[in-house]
Design an enzyme around this catalytic site. Structure first.
Site, PDB file in Angstrom:
ATOM      1  N   ARG A   1      43.484  46.975  31.122  1.00  0.00           N
ATOM      2  CA  ARG A   1      43.771  46.892  32.553  1.00  0.00           C
ATOM      3  C   ARG A   1      45.269  46.763  32.776  1.00  0.00           C
ATOM      4  O   ARG A   1      45.862  45.735  32.452  1.00  0.00           O
ATOM      5  CB  ARG A   1      43.035  45.708  33.183  1.00  0.00           C
ATOM      6  CG  ARG A   1      43.330  45.559  34.681  1.00  0.00           C
ATOM      7  CD  ARG A   1      42.313  44.714  35.420  1.00  0.00           C
ATOM      8  NE  ARG A   1      42.378  43.305  35.093  1.00  0.00           N
ATOM      9  CZ  ARG A   1      41.761  42.344  35.795  1.00  0.00           C
ATOM     10  NH1 ARG A   1      41.014  42.675  36.842  1.00  0.00           N
ATOM     11  NH2 ARG A   1      41.857  41.081  35.427  1.00  0.00           N
TER      12      ARG A   1
ATOM     13  N   ASP B   1      42.343  32.888  36.904  1.00  0.00           N
ATOM     14  CA  ASP B   1      43.428  33.858  36.787  1.00  0.00           C
ATOM     15  C   ASP B   1      44.082  34.019  38.148  1.00  0.00           C
ATOM     16  O   ASP B   1      43.826  33.237  39.073  1.00  0.00           O
ATOM     17  CB  ASP B   1      42.942  35.184  36.186  1.00  0.00           C
ATOM     18  CG  ASP B   1      42.012  35.973  37.108  1.00  0.00           C
ATOM     19  OD1 ASP B   1      41.828  35.575  38.284  1.00  0.00           O
ATOM     20  OD2 ASP B   1      41.474  36.997  36.661  1.00  0.00           O
TER      21      ASP B   1
END
Length: 542
Positions: free
Chosen positions: A172, A456
C-alpha cells in the site's frame, strides 16, 4: 540496453544520522529515472484531481447529500463487463494481515499464516525517510530471502519460513495528498504515492514474477473513479516501461471514503484489467463522512467511534453494497480490520475480545466477504476459522452474488438511523487516543498499540474529526457538559499531565508529547478544518 541518463530528481540532504545505510541500493539512477518519468507524466493530473476533491466537498457543503452518478449510469447498467480473473496468488484471500514494513514485522507478517500481507507505507507507517527507504530494502531482502532479525531486547531471532508458507504481499503506497520532500523535481516534492509505487514496482516487478506472483497493490484514500482511472494509466505505463504484460499489476481499492462508496462499480470498471477487489476500511470511512458532511447539521453528528459498529444501518448498507458490487463484477470483497491485540497476561479480557473478533469475522463471512483483515498474528487462526467454516475448500465465494441486496443512495448517509449519542467519555477517549497516537507518529511509528488496540493514522483522523464535529455542533453530553473548545483544551491539559506522571519526566521530555498535544488541538479546533492531519504533522516529522 544503454545506461539511463542521470535522473532530474534531486535527493534532499538528510542528516547523516538519519540516512538509511543502504539508500543507494534503492535510489539507483534507473529507479530514479522511472520515478521522474511517473512524476512528469502523472503529477499534473493528480493535482487536478486534488482540486476536484475540494470542489466536490464544497458541493456537499451546499447540498448535504450524495447520489450515484447519472453520467456513469450506463456502466452500472451494463452487466457484461467483469474485472480480470484473479491470479493464483490472489485467488484465496481469506485472511489478510496488515502492518508496517519494518524488518521484524516483515518477517512476522510473511510467516503469520495469513494468505496476504498488506505491506503498509501508508496509515501504519510514519513517512520518515528511514521508514520510506528501509521498507523498500526490507521487501527486496524478503524476496531475495536474505532477511533476518534479532531482537536486541529479548535476543530472539526471526527468519523466513519456506516460500510456499509465506503470505502474498500486497503493498500500500501513500495516498495522493501526501508529498515526499526528500525527492524533488525542479524544486517541487514528488507525490509520495509515486515514490512508493515507483521504487517498489521498478525493483520488484520481475522478482515477483520469478517467484510466481506479481506486483500487487492496495490503493488508499480513493475518492472517485477518475482517481482510479489515473492509477490505471500509471499501471499501463509502468508495465510497458519495464516490459511486462499489461494486467500483471493487480490492485485492490480501499473504499474508505464516502464519495467512493457511490462509485464502486465505476472504480472497478476503470481498473478492470488490473482490479482484484475492494476493501471496506472502517475508520477512514467514518472520518470521510465527518469531513464531507461536517456542515450538515445534527443528523450527521456521529456518536463515539466505538458505538459505530458494522451493524449500524448505514455501515451495513455500505458493506453489503460492496459485496454485491464486487461479486457482480468478479472481484474479491475484503472485510474490515480486527485491531485487537491479544494480552496473554489477562485471559479473561482476552477471551471476551476474541469472542468479539470471532463474531465480527463470522458476520463478514456470512455476508459474503471473501476475506478480512487482522492486525496481529494471533488473530489469524480466529479469522481463518470463520472463513473456513463458510468457504471450506473453495478459495472464495465470488459466486454468491447477493442479489438480495438493494441499497438506495440515502441509505449510505443515514447517520441518524443509529440510536447512539456522543458521550463525555467518548470525548476523553478521542483526546487520549489522538494525543498518544500523534506522539508516536512524530517519533516515526505509524502502527501503535493503545489501550489494547492496534491504532494507525485513520484512528487519529476519526478522533480529531469527532472532536471538531462535536464542538462545531455544540453537542451536550449526558452529564450536561457542552462540547466547547475550552472543554477540549481542559481535557487535553489533564491528559498531558496524566501522561507526564505515567511515563516519567525523562521520557516525557525526550518524547514528542507537547507537540502532539498542540497538533491535536490545532486540527481539532481550528475553524479551517484540515483535510488530513498528516499534512501539518509531516511538517513536524524528523
Amino acid at each position: 540496453m544503454s545506461a539511463p541518463a542521470p535522473s532530474p530528481l534531486a535527493i534532499a540532504e538528510v542528516d547523516p544520522e538519519h540516512t538509511p545505510a543502504r539508500q543507494a541500493e534503492v535510489l539507483t539512477d534507473a529507479a530514479l529515472a522511472f520515478v521522474a518519468e511517473l512524476h512528469r507524466r502523472f503529477t499534473p493530473r493528480r493535482d487536478e484531481l486534488l482540486a476536484r476533491r475540494a470542489e466536490r466537498r464544497a458541493e456537499i457543503a451546499r447540498t448535504s447529500t450524495l447520489d450515484f452518478l447519472p453520467e456513469t449510469a450506463h456502466i452500472r447498467a451494463d452487466d457484461s463487463w467483469k474485472v480480470a480473473e484473479a491470479p493464483a496468488a490472489l485467488n484465496d484471500r481469506r485472511v489478510e494481515i496488515t502492518g508496517p514494513t519494518d524488518r521484524k514485522m516483515t518477517i512476522n507478517a510473511l510467516n503469520s499464516g495469513a494468505k496476504v500481507w498488506l505491506a503498509d507505507f501508508e496509515d501504519a507507517s510514519a513517512p520518515t525517510w528511514e521508514n520510506v527507504i528501509g521498507g523498500q530494502i526490507n521487501l527486496i531482502d524478503a524476496y531475495e530471502r536474505r532477511i533476518d532479525f534479532t531482537d536486541a531486547g529479548s535476543g530472539k531471532s526471526y527468519a523466513l519460513k519456506p516460500a510456499e508458507e509465506l503470505a502474498t504481499v500486497v503493498m500500500r503506497p501513500r495516498g495522493w495528498h501526501l508529498e515526499e520532500r526528500h525527492l524533488q523535481f525542479e524544486g517541487r516534492p514528488v507525490p509520495g504515492a509515486l515514490v512508493d509505487f515507483g521504487l517498489y514496482f521498478f525493483h520488484n516487478a520481475q522478482r515477483l514474477l520469478d517467484l510466481g506472483k506479481g506486483p500487487y497493490f492496495y490503493l488508499p484514500k480513493t475518492e472517485s473513479y477518475l482517481e482510479a482511472r489515473l492509477w490505471n494509466d500509471i499501471f499501463v505505463f509502468a508495465q510497458e516501461y519495464v516490459g511486462i504484460p499489461r494486467g500483471t499489476i493487480r490492485a485492490t481499492v480501499l473504499i474508505e471514503t464516502i464519495t467512493a462508496a457511490y462509485e464502486m462499480e465505476e472504480i472497478l470498471y476503470e481498473l478492470r484489467d488490473h482490479a482484484s477487489g475492494l476493501n471496506a476500511g472502517r475508520w477512514d470511512y467514518l472520518f470521510s463522512i465527518v469531513k464531507n458532511f461536517r456542515d450538515g447539521g445534527a443528523k450527521f453528528v456521529l456518536p463515539d467511534r466505538n458505538a459505530v459498529t458494522m451493524t449500524a444501518p448505514f455501515m451495513r448498507a455500505y458493506t453489503e453494497l460492496l459485496v454485491r458490487t464486487c461479486h457482480k463484477r468478479g472481484a474479491h470483497a475484503i472485510g474490515g480490520m480486527a485491531a485487537f491485540i491479544p494480552n496473554r497476561r489477562d485471559p479473561e479480557a482476552n477471551e471476551k475480545a476474541l469472542a468479539k473478533v470471532k463474531n465480527d469475522k463470522d458476520r463478514e463471512a456470512g455476508d459474503g466477504f471473501d476475506g478480512s483483515w487482522v492486525a496481529h498474528p494471533d488473530l489469524v487462526p480466529v479469522a481463518r476459522a470463520s472463513f473456513d467454516a463458510v468457504l471450506g475448500d473453495k478459495p472464495n465465494q465470488k459466486a454468491r452474488l447477493r442479489e438480495d441486496v438493494s441499497v438506495a443512495a440515502a441509505d449510505l448517509i443515514a447517520i441518524d438511523s443509529l440510536d447512539a449519542k456522543p458521550t463525555y467519555q467518548g470525548l476523553i477517549d478521542a483526546v487520549q487516543v489522538g494525543t498518544r497516537y500523534i506522539e508516536a507518529w512524530l517519533r516515526g511509528l505509524g502502527a501503535v498499540a493503545i489501550f489494547g488496540l492496534m491504532e494507525d493514522a485513520a484512528t487519529a483522523e476519526i478522533s480529531r474529526s469527532q472532536i471538531w464535529q462535536w464542538v462545531d455542533a455544540g453537542v451536550v453530553f449526558e452529564n450536561g457538559e457542552k462540547a466547547t473548545a475550552d472543554l477540549v483544551r481542559k481535557i487535553a491539559a489533564q491528559e498531558l499531565a496524566a501522561i507526564r506522571a505515567e511515563v516519567g519526566e525523562d521520557a516525557f521530555t525526550t518524547g514528542k508529547w507537547q507537540q502532539a498535544h498542540d497538533l491535536l488541538l490545532q486540527v481539532s479546533l481550528d475553524a479551517d478544518y484540515a483535510d488530513f492531519l498528516t499534512l501539518p504533522a509531516y511538517e513536524l516529522l524528523g
